[in-house]
Design a protein around this motif. Structure first.
Motif, PDB file in Angstrom:
ATOM      1  N   VAL A  93       0.846  -1.188   0.000  1.00  0.00           N
ATOM      2  CA  VAL A  93       0.000   0.000   0.000  1.00  0.00           C
ATOM      3  C   VAL A  93       0.881   1.237   0.000  1.00  0.00           C
ATOM      4  O   VAL A  93       0.677   2.151  -0.780  1.00  0.00           O
ATOM      5  CB  VAL A  93      -0.954  -0.016   1.222  1.00  0.00           C
ATOM      6  CG1 VAL A  93      -1.765   1.253   1.289  1.00  0.00           C
ATOM      7  CG2 VAL A  93      -1.872  -1.222   1.156  1.00  0.00           C
ATOM      8  N   SER A  94       1.870   1.294   0.886  1.00  0.00           N
ATOM      9  CA  SER A  94       2.808   2.411   0.951  1.00  0.00           C
ATOM     10  C   SER A  94       4.010   1.993   1.787  1.00  0.00           C
ATOM     11  O   SER A  94       3.985   0.961   2.462  1.00  0.00           O
ATOM     12  CB  SER A  94       2.143   3.640   1.586  1.00  0.00           C
ATOM     13  OG  SER A  94       1.897   3.393   2.958  1.00  0.00           O
ATOM     14  N   GLU A 118       4.882   3.407   4.450  1.00  0.00           N
ATOM     15  CA  GLU A 118       4.416   3.453   5.831  1.00  0.00           C
ATOM     16  C   GLU A 118       3.777   2.133   6.249  1.00  0.00           C
ATOM     17  O   GLU A 118       3.971   1.662   7.363  1.00  0.00           O
ATOM     18  CB  GLU A 118       3.423   4.604   6.039  1.00  0.00           C
ATOM     19  CG  GLU A 118       4.058   5.975   5.981  1.00  0.00           C
ATOM     20  CD  GLU A 118       4.276   6.493   4.562  1.00  0.00           C
ATOM     21  OE1 GLU A 118       3.793   5.863   3.596  1.00  0.00           O
ATOM     22  OE2 GLU A 118       4.945   7.534   4.427  1.00  0.00           O
ATOM     23  N   HIS A 119       3.020   1.516   5.350  1.00  0.00           N
ATOM     24  CA  HIS A 119       2.377   0.245   5.661  1.00  0.00           C
ATOM     25  C   HIS A 119       3.397  -0.887   5.766  1.00  0.00           C
ATOM     26  O   HIS A 119       3.243  -1.784   6.590  1.00  0.00           O
ATOM     27  CB  HIS A 119       1.307  -0.086   4.616  1.00  0.00           C
ATOM     28  CG  HIS A 119       0.138   0.837   4.711  1.00  0.00           C
ATOM     29  ND1 HIS A 119       0.040   1.963   3.949  1.00  0.00           N
ATOM     30  CD2 HIS A 119      -0.956   0.803   5.512  1.00  0.00           C
ATOM     31  CE1 HIS A 119      -1.081   2.596   4.261  1.00  0.00           C
ATOM     32  NE2 HIS A 119      -1.703   1.917   5.215  1.00  0.00           N
ATOM     33  N   LEU A 144       4.983  -0.370   9.169  1.00  0.00           N
ATOM     34  CA  LEU A 144       4.036  -0.828  10.193  1.00  0.00           C
ATOM     35  C   LEU A 144       4.036  -2.349  10.269  1.00  0.00           C
ATOM     36  O   LEU A 144       4.071  -2.924  11.357  1.00  0.00           O
ATOM     37  CB  LEU A 144       2.628  -0.312   9.896  1.00  0.00           C
ATOM     38  CG  LEU A 144       1.528  -0.828  10.821  1.00  0.00           C
ATOM     39  CD1 LEU A 144       1.749  -0.344  12.247  1.00  0.00           C
ATOM     40  CD2 LEU A 144       0.161  -0.406  10.306  1.00  0.00           C
ATOM     41  N   ILE A 169      -0.877  -7.854   6.656  1.00  0.00           N
ATOM     42  CA  ILE A 169      -0.496  -6.646   7.399  1.00  0.00           C
ATOM     43  C   ILE A 169       1.023  -6.577   7.507  1.00  0.00           C
ATOM     44  O   ILE A 169       1.620  -5.531   7.244  1.00  0.00           O
ATOM     45  CB  ILE A 169      -1.138  -6.632   8.804  1.00  0.00           C
ATOM     46  CG1 ILE A 169      -2.654  -6.443   8.695  1.00  0.00           C
ATOM     47  CG2 ILE A 169      -0.523  -5.528   9.671  1.00  0.00           C
ATOM     48  CD1 ILE A 169      -3.401  -6.655   9.994  1.00  0.00           C
ATOM     49  N   GLY A 182       2.684  -5.371   4.471  1.00  0.00           N
ATOM     50  CA  GLY A 182       2.318  -4.025   4.041  1.00  0.00           C
ATOM     51  C   GLY A 182       1.357  -4.014   2.875  1.00  0.00           C
ATOM     52  O   GLY A 182       1.272  -3.034   2.144  1.00  0.00           O
ATOM     53  N   ASN A 229      -4.287  -1.882   4.367  1.00  0.00           N
ATOM     54  CA  ASN A 229      -4.360  -0.725   5.244  1.00  0.00           C
ATOM     55  C   ASN A 229      -5.269  -1.079   6.419  1.00  0.00           C
ATOM     56  O   ASN A 229      -6.485  -0.981   6.315  1.00  0.00           O
ATOM     57  CB  ASN A 229      -4.931   0.468   4.456  1.00  0.00           C
ATOM     58  CG  ASN A 229      -4.961   1.733   5.261  1.00  0.00           C
ATOM     59  OD1 ASN A 229      -4.383   1.816   6.334  1.00  0.00           O
ATOM     60  ND2 ASN A 229      -5.649   2.735   4.734  1.00  0.00           N
ATOM     61  N   TYR A 236       6.879   1.552  15.294  1.00  0.00           N
ATOM     62  CA  TYR A 236       6.692   2.019  13.917  1.00  0.00           C
ATOM     63  C   TYR A 236       7.492   3.303  13.688  1.00  0.00           C
ATOM     64  O   TYR A 236       8.204   3.441  12.689  1.00  0.00           O
ATOM     65  CB  TYR A 236       5.206   2.258  13.632  1.00  0.00           C
ATOM     66  CG  TYR A 236       4.975   3.175  12.467  1.00  0.00           C
ATOM     67  CD1 TYR A 236       5.066   2.710  11.159  1.00  0.00           C
ATOM     68  CD2 TYR A 236       4.709   4.524  12.659  1.00  0.00           C
ATOM     69  CE1 TYR A 236       4.885   3.552  10.078  1.00  0.00           C
ATOM     70  CE2 TYR A 236       4.521   5.372  11.587  1.00  0.00           C
ATOM     71  CZ  TYR A 236       4.614   4.892  10.304  1.00  0.00           C
ATOM     72  OH  TYR A 236       4.446   5.739   9.243  1.00  0.00           O
TER      73      TYR A 236
END
Length: 94
Positions: free
Chosen positions: A11-12, A14-15, A18, A50, A53, A56, A80
């Motif tokens: 997704v990104s 950031e994901h 995470l 998850i 990534g 979301n 994170y």
């Protein structure tokens, strides 16, 4: 961003970060994805997505994950944030 090991796109960044934080907390507790899913009420495939990534997760999902990991959500967010610094390009960090 496409992961070379799978055909699914992340997704990104950031994901992905995470997901790595979730994976690290899970590993610290010596839990499999299946076991974390059981404790969180999530399917193991969802936990894996998850961690890679690929999705979301909602706030509620993050709460259930932190409950399954037996950590406050703030610990997941803190990890994170620490890992995210490692993924900031040098020109942005200046």
């Amino acid at each position: 961003m496409r992961d070379k090991r799978t055909s699914k796109a992340a997704v990104s960044v950031e994901h992905v970060v995470l997901g790595r934080a979730v994976r690290e907390l899970r590993a610290r507790r010596d839990l499999s994805q299946e076991r974390l899913g059981f404790h969180s009420g999530l399917h193991r495939n969802y936990v894996g997505a998850i961690e890679r990534g690929e999705i979301n997760p909602t706030f509620r999902t993050l709460l259930t994950l932190s409950s399954g990991l037996v950590v406050p959500l703030s610990e997941l967010v803190r990890l994170y944030e620490r890992r995210r610094v490692d993924h900031i390009p040098a020109e942005v960090a200046r």
